[in-house]
Design a protein around this motif. Structure first.
Motif: not given
Ligand SMILES: [Fe+2]
Length: 211
Positions: A11-18, A141-142, A147-148, A160-162
């Motif tokens: 759930l709640w993914p964060t998608k980045l492109v490199r 990126f954060y 507080g996860i 790792d929050p970053e």
């Protein structure tokens, strides 16, 4: 949202492109020259957000980058499962960071996606004493969920929050515009040259989610 499936859910993914762009050397060199010429006319090039849009210029190197960005947006939308017509404009601006320059944590309101293309990244650090964990000219990126990591334990995915990337010429990064990011100080007399951009959606009513 509900789903009847059993299992370990993602759930709640964060998608980045490199993405390292192919055959970047020639257009990138031409673009660096172009940006240096622009800075001669506008000394505040890096912070002047009201300057004419970088991507409005009809230059071969900029046309190349525009095509790469557009293709990356298409791939991103497909990868996250959007299979309908989406329209957008690219708004871009060049950045030249010199010794000591940095950009504190921020996001890009009003945009759907944001990104940066790296044209030139310093390869040496000035011989000055610093704390050992400096990461000059990197981008961090954060995790957008505050507080996860508070109760995370070794080995779980929330430690790792970053997420930090050491950029190099030819690299294109793209991320959701809400994601906070920090540009670490340049600790070199060499310049760090990038083109940042926003993907701004042209609204169509079928974007509205059905919930
Ligand atoms: Fe930014």
């Amino acid at each position: 949202m509900t789903d009847a499936a059993d299992g370990i859910l993602d759930l709640w993914p964060t998608k980045l492109v490199r993405r390292h762009l192919p055959d970047f050397e020639e257009p990138t060199q031409a673009m660096v020259k172009l940006i240096r010429d622009m800075e001669r006319v506008n000394k505040d090039l890096t912070t002047d957000y009201l300057a004419p849009d970088f991507f409005n210029k009809d230059e071969p190197s900029i046309n190349w980058l525009r095509e790469q960005v557009n293709a990356t947006v298409v791939d991103y939308l497909r990868a996250i499962g959007i299979d309908y017509d989406v329209r957008w404009s690219i708004q871009g601006w060049p950045n030249i960071n010199r010794l000591g320059d940095y950009h504190d944590a921020h996001n890009h309101p009003g945009s759907y996606l944001s990104g940066t293309y790296y044209l030139k990244v310093p390869t040496v650090k000035e011989p000055m004493r610093n704390r050992p964990d400096v990461r000059p000219s990197n981008i961090t990126f954060y995790d957008p969920r505050p507080g996860i990591n508070m109760n995370s334990i070794k080995g779980d995915p929330y430690v790792d929050p970053e997420f930090t990337v050491t950029p190099e010429p030819g690299l294109l990064m793209m991320w959701p515009a809400f994601l906070n990011h920090f540009i670490h100080p340049n600790l070199s007399k060499e310049t760090r040259v990038t083109v940042s951009f926003n993907i701004v959606l042209k609204w169509q009513d079928h974007y509205l989610p059905t919930q």
